[in-house]
Motif scaffolding. Sequence first.
Motif, PDB file in Angstrom:
ATOM      1  N   ALA A  20       0.834  -1.202   0.000  1.00 23.36           N
ATOM      2  CA  ALA A  20       0.000   0.000   0.000  1.00 23.36           C
ATOM      3  C   ALA A  20       0.869   1.252   0.000  1.00 23.36           C
ATOM      4  N   TRP A  21       0.541   2.216  -0.864  1.00 22.87           N
ATOM      5  CA  TRP A  21       1.221   3.515  -0.875  1.00 22.87           C
ATOM      6  C   TRP A  21       0.216   4.551  -0.389  1.00 22.87           C
ATOM      7  N   GLN A  22       0.504   5.163   0.754  1.00 17.58           N
ATOM      8  CA  GLN A  22      -0.453   6.051   1.397  1.00 17.58           C
ATOM      9  C   GLN A  22      -0.092   7.527   1.285  1.00 17.58           C
ATOM     10  N   GLN A  23       1.086   7.842   0.746  1.00 15.24           N
ATOM     11  CA  GLN A  23       1.473   9.248   0.586  1.00 15.24           C
ATOM     12  C   GLN A  23       0.547   9.921  -0.425  1.00 15.24           C
ATOM     13  N   THR A  24       0.244  11.191  -0.204  1.00 13.44           N
ATOM     14  CA  THR A  24      -0.628  11.920  -1.120  1.00 13.44           C
ATOM     15  C   THR A  24       0.124  12.971  -1.938  1.00 13.44           C
ATOM     16  N   ASP A  25       1.450  13.115  -1.688  1.00 12.68           N
ATOM     17  CA  ASP A  25       2.207  14.140  -2.395  1.00 12.68           C
ATOM     18  C   ASP A  25       3.435  13.590  -3.128  1.00 12.68           C
ATOM     19  N   SER A  26       3.565  12.271  -3.189  1.00 13.60           N
ATOM     20  CA  SER A  26       4.695  11.662  -3.890  1.00 13.60           C
ATOM     21  C   SER A  26       4.339  10.235  -4.295  1.00 13.60           C
ATOM     22  N   LEU A  27       5.160   9.688  -5.190  1.00 15.80           N
ATOM     23  CA  LEU A  27       5.014   8.292  -5.615  1.00 15.80           C
ATOM     24  C   LEU A  27       6.188   7.495  -5.068  1.00 15.80           C
ATOM     25  N   PRO A  28       6.032   6.183  -4.947  1.00 15.04           N
ATOM     26  CA  PRO A  28       7.132   5.366  -4.423  1.00 15.04           C
ATOM     27  C   PRO A  28       8.320   5.355  -5.383  1.00 15.04           C
ATOM     28  N   SER A  31      12.446   0.301  -5.084  1.00 13.83           N
ATOM     29  CA  SER A  31      12.058  -0.823  -5.933  1.00 13.83           C
ATOM     30  C   SER A  31      10.999  -1.680  -5.259  1.00 13.83           C
ATOM     31  N   GLY A  32       9.959  -2.031  -6.023  1.00 12.07           N
ATOM     32  CA  GLY A  32       8.888  -2.868  -5.514  1.00 12.07           C
ATOM     33  C   GLY A  32       7.596  -2.631  -6.277  1.00 12.07           C
ATOM     34  N   SER A  33       6.534  -3.307  -5.836  1.00 16.05           N
ATOM     35  CA  SER A  33       5.207  -3.198  -6.447  1.00 16.05           C
ATOM     36  C   SER A  33       4.258  -2.600  -5.422  1.00 16.05           C
ATOM     37  N   TYR A  34       3.510  -1.585  -5.844  1.00 13.72           N
ATOM     38  CA  TYR A  34       2.679  -0.802  -4.935  1.00 13.72           C
ATOM     39  C   TYR A  34       1.288  -0.593  -5.511  1.00 13.72           C
ATOM     40  N   TYR A  35       0.347  -0.232  -4.629  1.00 13.63           N
ATOM     41  CA  TYR A  35      -0.952   0.252  -5.076  1.00 13.63           C
ATOM     42  C   TYR A  35      -1.307   1.492  -4.269  1.00 13.63           C
ATOM     43  N   LEU A  36      -1.997   2.424  -4.929  1.00 13.30           N
ATOM     44  CA  LEU A  36      -2.398   3.657  -4.263  1.00 13.30           C
ATOM     45  C   LEU A  36      -3.588   3.399  -3.353  1.00 13.30           C
ATOM     46  N   THR A  37      -3.598   4.073  -2.204  1.00 16.78           N
ATOM     47  CA  THR A  37      -4.750   4.007  -1.294  1.00 16.78           C
ATOM     48  C   THR A  37      -5.571   5.287  -1.375  1.00 16.78           C
ATOM     49  N   GLY A  38      -5.081   6.272  -2.137  1.00 18.30           N
ATOM     50  CA  GLY A  38      -5.787   7.542  -2.311  1.00 18.30           C
ATOM     51  C   GLY A  38      -5.177   8.302  -3.470  1.00 18.30           C
ATOM     52  N   ASP A  39      -5.757   9.461  -3.779  1.00 14.99           N
ATOM     53  CA  ASP A  39      -5.261  10.293  -4.862  1.00 14.99           C
ATOM     54  C   ASP A  39      -3.916  10.910  -4.484  1.00 14.99           C
ATOM     55  N   VAL A  40      -3.075  11.178  -5.492  1.00 13.58           N
ATOM     56  CA  VAL A  40      -1.753  11.768  -5.280  1.00 13.58           C
ATOM     57  C   VAL A  40      -1.626  13.015  -6.155  1.00 13.58           C
ATOM     58  N   THR A  41      -1.194  14.116  -5.535  1.00 11.06           N
ATOM     59  CA  THR A  41      -0.857  15.328  -6.268  1.00 11.06           C
ATOM     60  C   THR A  41       0.602  15.638  -5.963  1.00 11.06           C
ATOM     61  N   LEU A  42       1.433  15.559  -7.005  1.00 18.27           N
ATOM     62  CA  LEU A  42       2.869  15.779  -6.832  1.00 18.27           C
ATOM     63  C   LEU A  42       3.151  17.263  -6.644  1.00 18.27           C
ATOM     64  N   VAL A  56      -2.663   2.180  -9.974  1.00 15.74           N
ATOM     65  CA  VAL A  56      -3.374   3.395  -9.598  1.00 15.74           C
ATOM     66  C   VAL A  56      -4.587   3.055  -8.718  1.00 15.74           C
ATOM     67  N   ASN A  57      -5.148   1.869  -8.905  1.00 19.72           N
ATOM     68  CA  ASN A  57      -6.165   1.347  -7.990  1.00 19.72           C
ATOM     69  C   ASN A  57      -7.405   2.235  -7.905  1.00 19.72           C
ATOM     70  N   GLY A  58      -7.835   2.784  -9.051  1.00 17.17           N
ATOM     71  CA  GLY A  58      -9.047   3.592  -9.067  1.00 17.17           C
ATOM     72  C   GLY A  58      -8.838   5.028  -8.631  1.00 17.17           C
ATOM     73  N   HIS A  59      -7.603   5.418  -8.359  1.00 18.05           N
ATOM     74  CA  HIS A  59      -7.310   6.779  -7.900  1.00 18.05           C
ATOM     75  C   HIS A  59      -6.679   7.590  -9.023  1.00 18.05           C
ATOM     76  N   SER A  60      -6.340   8.846  -8.720  1.00 21.83           N
ATOM     77  CA  SER A  60      -5.708   9.697  -9.716  1.00 21.83           C
ATOM     78  C   SER A  60      -4.346  10.167  -9.220  1.00 21.83           C
ATOM     79  N   SER A  78      -9.380   0.816 -12.793  1.00 19.65           N
ATOM     80  CA  SER A  78      -9.631   2.177 -13.269  1.00 19.65           C
ATOM     81  C   SER A  78      -8.649   3.106 -12.589  1.00 19.65           C
ATOM     82  N   GLY A  79      -8.642   4.340 -13.007  1.00 22.29           N
ATOM     83  CA  GLY A  79      -7.729   5.318 -12.449  1.00 22.29           C
ATOM     84  C   GLY A  79      -7.125   6.126 -13.567  1.00 22.29           C
ATOM     85  N   SER A  80      -6.449   7.233 -13.219  1.00 22.35           N
ATOM     86  CA  SER A  80      -5.912   8.090 -14.257  1.00 22.35           C
ATOM     87  C   SER A  80      -4.695   8.853 -13.763  1.00 22.35           C
TER      88      SER A  80
END
Length: 181
Positions: A20-28, A31-42, A56-60, A78-80
């Motif tokens: 699970a990736w829970q940060q909302t202001d950065s991406l992992p 190295s590894g495989s992740y899924y978003l738990t919420g939207d992210v704005t860099l 992306v797990n349905g998030h943006s 889904s997701g974008s």
Amino acid sequence: AAWTDADKEALRVQNEKLTAWQQTDSLPDTSGSYYLTGDVTLASVQTLSNDVTLCVNGHSVIGDMTVTGSFTLTACGSGSVTGNMTVNGGGSFALEDCALSGKIENSGMLTVTGGTITAAGGIGVDNKGTFTMNSGTITAASDTGVANNGTLTMNGGTVTGCDKGIEGSGDITVSGKVKIS
């Protein structure tokens, strides 16, 4: 479309294999495989320098990214992503079943399988590296779908809604079902 119980179960099983990736202001970028738990704005352009797969797990995700490592972006249902993607020489980016609104500048390796790239203005993909399109759609409303000055292999997919479908002085190999309009 609404998610079925089978879709939700498939996503749950896949997510058990991802972190699970829970940060909302950065991406992992470890190295590894992740899924978003919420939207992210860099907050600024993020450089992705390791081997990362992100569902992306349905998030943006909103913001620009530079890939110097290996980055796979998938929708898992889904997701974008809204922003521009730069793939530096030595880097690789795979877009799988995910929607990207923005431009991709590729000097490394780019693979599109089932994704969509929509450039609101300008070029959809500016390829100076190696670009393989297996399926998916590229749309550039007021310019060129693919500016190819590298190596382009189209095994499938569609380039549509552009003033110019594909242009440039690079090598192009086409096989399978391809539509350029």
